[in-house]
Structures are given as structure tokens and as C-alpha cells.
Write a protein that holds these residues in place. Sequence first.
Motif, PDB file in Angstrom:
ATOM      1  N   LYS A   2      11.786 -18.851  10.954  1.00 50.09           N
ATOM      2  CA  LYS A   2      11.679 -17.382  10.906  1.00 50.09           C
ATOM      3  C   LYS A   2      10.872 -16.942   9.699  1.00 50.09           C
ATOM      4  CE  LYS A   2      16.414 -16.692  12.551  1.00 50.09           C
ATOM      5  NZ  LYS A   2      17.687 -16.054  12.166  1.00 50.09           N
ATOM      6  N   ASN A   3      10.138 -15.835   9.863  1.00 51.69           N
ATOM      7  CA  ASN A   3       9.451 -15.258   8.709  1.00 51.69           C
ATOM      8  C   ASN A   3      10.453 -14.495   7.845  1.00 51.69           C
ATOM      9  OD1 ASN A   3       7.002 -16.248   9.468  1.00 51.69           O
ATOM     10  ND2 ASN A   3       6.343 -14.372  10.489  1.00 51.69           N
ATOM     11  N   LYS A   4      10.145 -14.421   6.558  1.00 55.55           N
ATOM     12  CA  LYS A   4      11.034 -13.687   5.642  1.00 55.55           C
ATOM     13  C   LYS A   4      10.650 -12.213   5.663  1.00 55.55           C
ATOM     14  CE  LYS A   4      11.833 -17.389   2.312  1.00 55.55           C
ATOM     15  NZ  LYS A   4      10.832 -18.414   2.665  1.00 55.55           N
ATOM     16  N   ARG A  53      18.670  -4.605  16.059  1.00 53.15           N
ATOM     17  CA  ARG A  53      19.267  -5.449  15.020  1.00 53.15           C
ATOM     18  C   ARG A  53      19.244  -6.920  15.446  1.00 53.15           C
ATOM     19  NH1 ARG A  53      24.927  -2.694  13.793  1.00 53.15           N
ATOM     20  NH2 ARG A  53      24.293  -0.785  14.849  1.00 53.15           N
ATOM     21  N   LYS A  54      19.527  -7.145  16.737  1.00 54.89           N
ATOM     22  CA  LYS A  54      19.550  -8.508  17.265  1.00 54.89           C
ATOM     23  C   LYS A  54      18.137  -9.113  17.247  1.00 54.89           C
ATOM     24  CE  LYS A  54      21.350 -10.960  21.199  1.00 54.89           C
ATOM     25  NZ  LYS A  54      20.735 -10.823  22.509  1.00 54.89           N
ATOM     26  N   LYS A  55      17.172  -8.259  17.628  1.00 52.93           N
ATOM     27  CA  LYS A  55      15.780  -8.709  17.636  1.00 52.93           C
ATOM     28  C   LYS A  55      15.334  -9.116  16.223  1.00 52.93           C
ATOM     29  CE  LYS A  55      13.225  -6.038  20.734  1.00 52.93           C
ATOM     30  NZ  LYS A  55      12.264  -4.937  20.904  1.00 52.93           N
ATOM     31  N   LEU A  56      15.708  -8.272  15.253  1.00 52.63           N
ATOM     32  CA  LEU A  56      15.335  -8.561  13.857  1.00 52.63           C
ATOM     33  C   LEU A  56      15.958  -9.876  13.410  1.00 52.63           C
ATOM     34  CD1 LEU A  56      15.709  -4.999  12.221  1.00 52.63           C
ATOM     35  CD2 LEU A  56      13.575  -6.172  12.788  1.00 52.63           C
ATOM     36  N   TYR A  60      13.479 -12.620  12.122  1.00 50.38           N
ATOM     37  CA  TYR A  60      13.282 -12.654  10.670  1.00 50.38           C
ATOM     38  C   TYR A  60      14.507 -13.149   9.919  1.00 50.38           C
ATOM     39  CZ  TYR A  60       9.594  -9.478  12.118  1.00 50.38           C
ATOM     40  OH  TYR A  60       8.528  -8.921  12.750  1.00 50.38           O
ATOM     41  N   GLU A  61      14.191 -13.591   8.705  1.00 49.04           N
ATOM     42  CA  GLU A  61      15.251 -14.014   7.798  1.00 49.04           C
ATOM     43  C   GLU A  61      15.353 -12.960   6.710  1.00 49.04           C
ATOM     44  OE1 GLU A  61      15.536 -17.466   4.531  1.00 49.04           O
ATOM     45  OE2 GLU A  61      14.492 -18.019   6.367  1.00 49.04           O
ATOM     46  N   ILE A  62      16.557 -12.514   6.405  1.00 52.37           N
ATOM     47  CA  ILE A  62      16.710 -11.475   5.382  1.00 52.37           C
ATOM     48  C   ILE A  62      16.736 -12.100   3.980  1.00 52.37           C
ATOM     49  CG2 ILE A  62      19.242 -11.278   5.408  1.00 52.37           C
ATOM     50  CD1 ILE A  62      18.745  -8.154   5.481  1.00 52.37           C
ATOM     51  N   GLY A  63      17.116 -13.375   3.902  1.00 55.00           N
ATOM     52  CA  GLY A  63      16.936 -14.146   2.663  1.00 55.00           C
ATOM     53  C   GLY A  63      17.813 -13.759   1.494  1.00 55.00           C
ATOM     54  N   THR A  64      19.054 -13.367   1.771  1.00 56.25           N
ATOM     55  CA  THR A  64      19.977 -12.992   0.683  1.00 56.25           C
ATOM     56  C   THR A  64      20.368 -14.225  -0.141  1.00 56.25           C
ATOM     57  OG1 THR A  64      20.857 -11.308   2.152  1.00 56.25           O
ATOM     58  CG2 THR A  64      22.181 -11.853   0.214  1.00 56.25           C
TER      59      THR A  64
END
Length: 341
Positions: A2-4, A53-56, A60-64
Motif C-alpha cells: 500500500k502507498n502511504k 473508509r474501507k476503500k482508503l 493506503y497505509e495511514i502509518g501511525t
Amino acid sequence: MKNKIKDYTLEELKEEMNQIGEKAFRTIQIWEWLYKENVSTFDEMTNLSLELRKKLEEKYEIGTYKIIKKQESKDGTKKFLFDILDGNAIETVLMEYKYGKSICVSSQVGCKMGCRFCASTGIEFIRNLSAGEIVEQILAVERIEKIKTNNIVFMGIGEPLDNYDNVLKAIKIINNNKGLNIGARHISISTSGIVPRIKQLADEKWQCTLSISLHATTDEKRSKMMPINNAYPIDELLDACRYYIQQTGRRISFEYALAKDNNDNLEDAKRLVKLLKGMLAHVNLIPINKIQDGTYIQSTNENILKFRDYLNKNGITATVRRELGSDIDAACGQLRRKNLL
Ligand code: SAH
């Protein structure tokens, strides 16, 4: 992979959302969740449909970041060791000044510069941090401490101008007024002196503060302390600095770490005056911090004050920087990439 999502500037994120058929205002909503509300999951973005939200989440990765360790100094400085989600760890520092809070971010996992007095030297360089990985250091600290910062310094691990594109993109994200909204003048980039990148940065005409790690007044001494000086000697470095001032109108801050019997005598002070005369400059004197295997010893207080007074008397404004966090190895040059994972 996944992209960040934090690697995108607002413009780029708009383009991404456009491609999946979302309107521009949705991008602003996502941006505000990320940088104003500072959420750690897509699920918390409650004004977006469940479907989006599911698509995101899928794309993508939120990267917390996960926090591995937090240390607190007597003076209130806090140092964080973050798990950056790929098996690496980096350090980030939160400092409190009279005028507000400041976060010191790392720009690389390790550093290639090899400065002899710096704790980031002697450990392997792993990789550059992405823009989002730089920005997430700020978000993680703000989330954990429940604070807002108004000042960012690129003075952690790494050479920011050796990771130019990602650092510049991170600045765009940090500066964006719909998110973190930290003014360019409140963002400092510190460099060991990569001349072509200083000129490139000058041409961008950002209003960031540029700090130059100078530390010596002759090429012989500087090359011993900082190998980068062999590639870009003092004259070329100062020419690039003059160009930066000309292009941006901004004063440059010169960092000078004083080491006993190395760069702290009156001859050094005299040469420094000659080098900086007539330049829109400020000198930050730092009592050099001891690092584990360091060969350099801190100058005496008396010498530091003498050095400062000589500069001030001779037309170069100089102050001694208050060292924060030295008891937890969080002061200048003490940060290391930790192999704890
Ligand atoms: N690579 C960049 C960013 C690192 S910033 C740079 O070189 O500027 C860290 C600052 O602390 C730099 O000014 C660096 O020269 C300085 N520094 C490194 N080791 C130090 C030490 N042992 N004592 C005091 N300052 C140090």
C-alpha cells in the motif's frame, strides 16, 4: 504494497481521490482528519462513508508510529523512540522554549556524513525517510503528548539535504494551512553543507531558516571534523550561503560546537569574524556534547563566553545555545538510530 497516505501533498492527494471518483472537498476532509484531528485510523474519519473508509483502508497505509520508549529530561525535554513499521527505529525530540514547543525530527535512518563528533556517525546508514515518515514524527508526538507545536527543526538523525525531495515535500505538508499550518519561518533545516542542494533550496525561495553546521574556520580543521568539507570547502559553502541570503532575504544561522583546544581559541574567533563579516548571519555557539566514543571535550565556560564576546564586539551576533536534554542523550549530536527491534 500500500502507498502511504501521508506521503502526498494536498495537491497530490486531490489527484489520487479524483482517480477513485471522489470530489475535491472529500480530500480536504481527509486532510483535516490526518493533520488537524490527527487520527490514527481511517475508521475514525466519521464524516466519510463507510464505503470510502474501507476503500482508503484497502488502498493506503495511514502509518501511525508505535512508541517503543519515551525518556524525559530534568529540563522537560522528551525523547521518543519510534517503531517506524519496517523493523527500523528512529528518535524524535520535543523541546519546550519560552516561546513555545519545538519538535526536532530525523530525516534518515542513519547518516552518511561521518562527522567525527556526532553520535549518528559510526552506525550504518539504512535509508531515507519518506515525506510521510518525517511528518508522522510530528503527529505522533502531538498525539502522545496532546499538544500542538509551532516550531520544527530538522536537526535529528540524518542529513536533510541528502534526502532533499522528501524533506521538501514534508515541509510542504507541514506548512499547508488546512492542516498542521506551521509557517515556513518556523521550520529550520540544518545541514552539514551540501553546496548544490543549498543553492537548489535557495531557488525554491522558501522562507525556511537555514542552519549551517560550520564548526571550524579553516579547511584543515573542518575536514578533520566533517569529511563533507573535502567535497565542499568553506569558501564554496559560504558562497552558497550568500546566494541563499540573496535569493530568500533570510538570515542564516551558523552552528559552531566548541571543543576544547580544537576550535575554541581566539585565533578561531578572529577567523570566524573574517569569514562572516558583512553577511546576514547569526552564530549559535554550542558547548560540544560528549558522545560515547567521542574524541572532543567541551570547552570551558570561560572560553565559550570569551569566544561569544569577541564575536559580538566585532560585529557578528552570537549567542550560546542552551543545551536541552543532554541527560537523556537528546541534545545536539546525541541522537542515534537504535537497533532495538
Ligand atoms: N546533518 C545535519 C542535521 C543534524 S543537526 C547537520 O549536520 O546540520 C544536528 C546539529 O548538531 C548539527 O549542527 C550538528 O553539527 C550538531 N552536532 C552534532 N554532534 C554534536 C555534538 N557532539 N555536540 C554538539 N553539536 C553537535
